[in-house]
Design a protein around this motif. Structure first.
Motif, PDB file in Angstrom:
ATOM      1  N   VAL A 323       0.952  -1.380   0.157  1.00 54.93           N
ATOM      2  CA  VAL A 323      -0.127  -0.135  -0.068  1.00 54.93           C
ATOM      3  C   VAL A 323       0.997   1.114  -0.131  1.00 54.93           C
ATOM      4  CG1 VAL A 323      -1.756   1.207   1.370  1.00 54.93           C
ATOM      5  CG2 VAL A 323      -1.899  -1.188   1.203  1.00 54.93           C
ATOM      6  N   ASP A 324       0.525   2.202  -0.832  1.00 52.57           N
ATOM      7  CA  ASP A 324       1.073   3.428  -0.784  1.00 52.57           C
ATOM      8  C   ASP A 324       0.837   4.188   0.450  1.00 52.57           C
ATOM      9  OD1 ASP A 324       1.868   6.147  -1.162  1.00 52.57           O
ATOM     10  OD2 ASP A 324       1.579   5.826  -3.682  1.00 52.57           O
ATOM     11  N   PRO A 325       1.959   4.677   1.209  1.00 53.97           N
ATOM     12  CA  PRO A 325       1.874   5.115   2.418  1.00 53.97           C
ATOM     13  C   PRO A 325       1.014   6.606   2.522  1.00 53.97           C
ATOM     14  CG  PRO A 325       3.949   5.655   1.951  1.00 53.97           C
ATOM     15  CD  PRO A 325       3.147   4.675   0.748  1.00 53.97           C
ATOM     16  N   ARG A 326       0.795   7.170   1.298  1.00 52.34           N
ATOM     17  CA  ARG A 326       0.128   8.514   1.054  1.00 52.34           C
ATOM     18  C   ARG A 326      -1.422   8.247   1.149  1.00 52.34           C
ATOM     19  NH1 ARG A 326       2.241  10.498  -4.678  1.00 52.34           N
ATOM     20  NH2 ARG A 326       2.138   8.460  -4.812  1.00 52.34           N
ATOM     21  N   ALA A 327      -2.064   9.493   1.472  1.00 48.24           N
ATOM     22  CA  ALA A 327      -3.419   9.264   1.640  1.00 48.24           C
ATOM     23  C   ALA A 327      -4.312   9.534   0.144  1.00 48.24           C
ATOM     24  CB  ALA A 327      -3.878  10.308   2.643  1.00 48.24           C
ATOM     25  N   ALA A 328      -5.314   9.327   0.077  1.00 42.81           N
ATOM     26  CA  ALA A 328      -5.896   9.522  -1.065  1.00 42.81           C
ATOM     27  C   ALA A 328      -7.414   9.724  -0.647  1.00 42.81           C
ATOM     28  CB  ALA A 328      -6.311   8.202  -2.037  1.00 42.81           C
ATOM     29  N   VAL A 329      -7.718  10.851  -1.559  1.00 35.14           N
ATOM     30  CA  VAL A 329      -9.426  11.647  -1.318  1.00 35.14           C
ATOM     31  C   VAL A 329     -10.110  11.441  -2.526  1.00 35.14           C
ATOM     32  CG1 VAL A 329     -10.420  13.566  -0.769  1.00 35.14           C
ATOM     33  CG2 VAL A 329      -8.477  12.607   0.724  1.00 35.14           C
ATOM     34  N   GLY A 330     -11.366  11.014  -2.670  1.00 37.27           N
ATOM     35  CA  GLY A 330     -12.219  11.050  -3.717  1.00 37.27           C
ATOM     36  C   GLY A 330     -13.427  12.104  -3.430  1.00 37.27           C
ATOM     37  N   VAL A 331     -13.548  13.169  -4.166  1.00 36.98           N
ATOM     38  CA  VAL A 331     -14.769  13.708  -4.265  1.00 36.98           C
ATOM     39  C   VAL A 331     -15.514  13.485  -5.273  1.00 36.98           C
ATOM     40  CG1 VAL A 331     -15.451  16.545  -4.097  1.00 36.98           C
ATOM     41  CG2 VAL A 331     -13.018  15.555  -3.144  1.00 36.98           C
TER      42      VAL A 331
END
Ligand code: AMP
Ligand code: GLY
Length: 420
Positions: A323-331
């Motif tokens: 898993v990519d340690p970055r966060a993902a946000v979907g609007v």
């Protein structure tokens, strides 16, 4: 490999996008897909209900794996029909998909497996259901037993609200046969989380946990929708919570389904409420969530295809999901009047804007006119998704990308990723 994705939403766009990046894949098809999916897959005009036509097309086109997105074809047995035809399919059998298709069945599985969930009873008449609700001061959730396109749950605060919900489902039949039986359960309090895992029937691989924003307006106000945005990771699902969910929710559910002769292969989605007494299941789904899948796919760092194949074949033992340690946000950008009857045919501008590699615009309710213009064609139109170092940075990038897109009556929430 040649892979067919079945469905046409933002979830299926994210799946097709991720699958198309696999070095193992030579061709991706989507049925019926949408204009966004057409950027990464060849669209095939097949009807989801026409299993015979799907199987003929799959055989003629030498498809190695079919990935089924939505619940309706799973509950209707598409994975079974494909299996009988000798085609590898990702998605559970109809018998296993009942964990989503019948809330009464899901509750029965939970009770038998000792899975933490709200106390409940199943009813087909108003009077005994109302007595059960009254004994709890009307603080209950009334749930249509069958599939109701995400609209079959009414969370009630008093007896009058519970009575109205029971009358609507059991007497006025607002959900038709799906509401001829209802589950009434105690109302729980706490933040929600979506824990999805791949399963081969026995073993699991947890996907990064996500959180959905169900209500139409900021601050969780207004009516429920299919989901106005999602983000991952969620601070509420710590590694300790994940371990509890795997041990006390997911594995017992899989063991119970196997014991009943319907092992679950596919994605099991546990919708949880994180109460002060620990996680409680509010629903199981038999498929990827929408819009959770959009940020989840962006965070999967490796190739998803070997994991889908392994789950479908029944052996996840060698599979890892980095898993990519970055966060993902979907609007989600929704059409005018959603979640009521959405406006259709409004021209969408700004889709051609150049995007950075960590920003994706997944299509859902879109259509292409003969003149090439892309127009709105459903309630949830697009999910604008971005990766960033932390939720605030991911959200800022997603909102910056969303600001370039315009259509008449466009609705979006301004607080995606900002939930406690
Ligand atoms: P569902 O369609 O099953 O996802 O339910 C829709 C929404 O109703 C959930 O996301 C929760 O916010 C809410 N809900 C469902 N069950 C309960 C419950 N037992 N207590 C409180 N809220 C609930
Ligand atoms: N986002 C909720 C669901 O997919 O059921």
């Amino acid at each position: 490999m040649r892979i067919l994705v079945v469905g046409s939403g933002g979830r299926e766009h994210a799946l097709a996008w991720k699958i198309s990046r696999s070095p193992l894949v030579s061709a991706v098809f989507a049925a019926p897909g949408n204009p966004g999916i057409a950027q990464v897959a060849t669209l095939v005009p097949l009807k989801l209900e026409d299993h015979g036509a799907i199987i003929r097309w799959v055989k003629e086109n030498r498809i190695d794996l079919v990935v089924i997105g939505p619940e309706a074809p799973l509950v209707a047995g598409l994975a079974d029909r494909l299996g009988e035809a000798g085609v590898l399919a990702f998605g559970p059998s109809a018998a296993a998909a009942r964990i989503e298709g019948s809330k009464a069945f899901a509750k029965d599985v939970m009770r038998a497996a000792g899975i933490p969930t709200a106390a409940h009873e199943t009813f087909d008449a108003v009077a005994p259901a109302l007595a059960w609700a009254r004994a709890r001061g009307g603080r209950v959730a009334v749930k249509a037993d069958g599939l109701a396109a995400g609209k079959g749950v009414v969370v009630c605060g008093d007896v009058a609200a519970a009575e109205a919900a029971l009358q609507a489902m059991l007497v006025q039949h607002v959900h038709g046969a799906a509401g001829a039986r209802v589950v009434v359960e105690e109302r729980l309090e706490g933040p929600e989380a979506s824990c999805l895992c791949l399963s081969d029937g026995e073993r699991v691989r947890l996907l990064p946990a996500a959180q959905d924003h169900k209500r139409i307006f900021d601050g969780d106000r207004g009516p429920n929708t299919g989901g106005m945005g999602a983000f991952s990771p969620t601070p509420n699902v710590t590694p300790a919570v994940e371990a509890v969910v795997e041990r006390d929710v997911v594995l017992p559910a899989l063991r119970e389904l196997s014991r009943r002769g319907c092992p679950f292969r596919g994605v099991l989605y546990a919708g949880l409420m994180l109460t002060k007494d620990g996680p409680r299941v509010i629903e199981f789904n038999a498929r990827f969530g929408d819009p959770e899948t959009q940020p989840i796919m962006m965070r999967l760092a490796g190739d998803v295809v070997p994991a889908l194949v392994a789950a479908a074949k029944g052996d996840l033992s060698g599979v890892e999901l980095p898993v990519d340690p970055r966060a993902a946000v979907g609007v989600v950008l929704a059409a005018e009047n959603y979640p009521g009857t959405p406006s259709r045919g409004d021209v969408i501008e700004g889709l051609e804007a150049p995007l950075d590699a960590d920003v994706q615009v997944f299509h859902a309710g879109t259509a292409q006119r003969p003149d090439g213009a892309v127009v709105t064609n459903g309630g949830r139109v697009l999910t604008v998704c971005a990766l960033g170092d932390g939720l605030d940075s991911a959200a800022a990038r997603a909102y910056a990308a969303a600001a370039r897109i315009r259509f008449r009556g466009m609705q979006l929430r301004r607080d995606i990723g900002k939930k406690p």
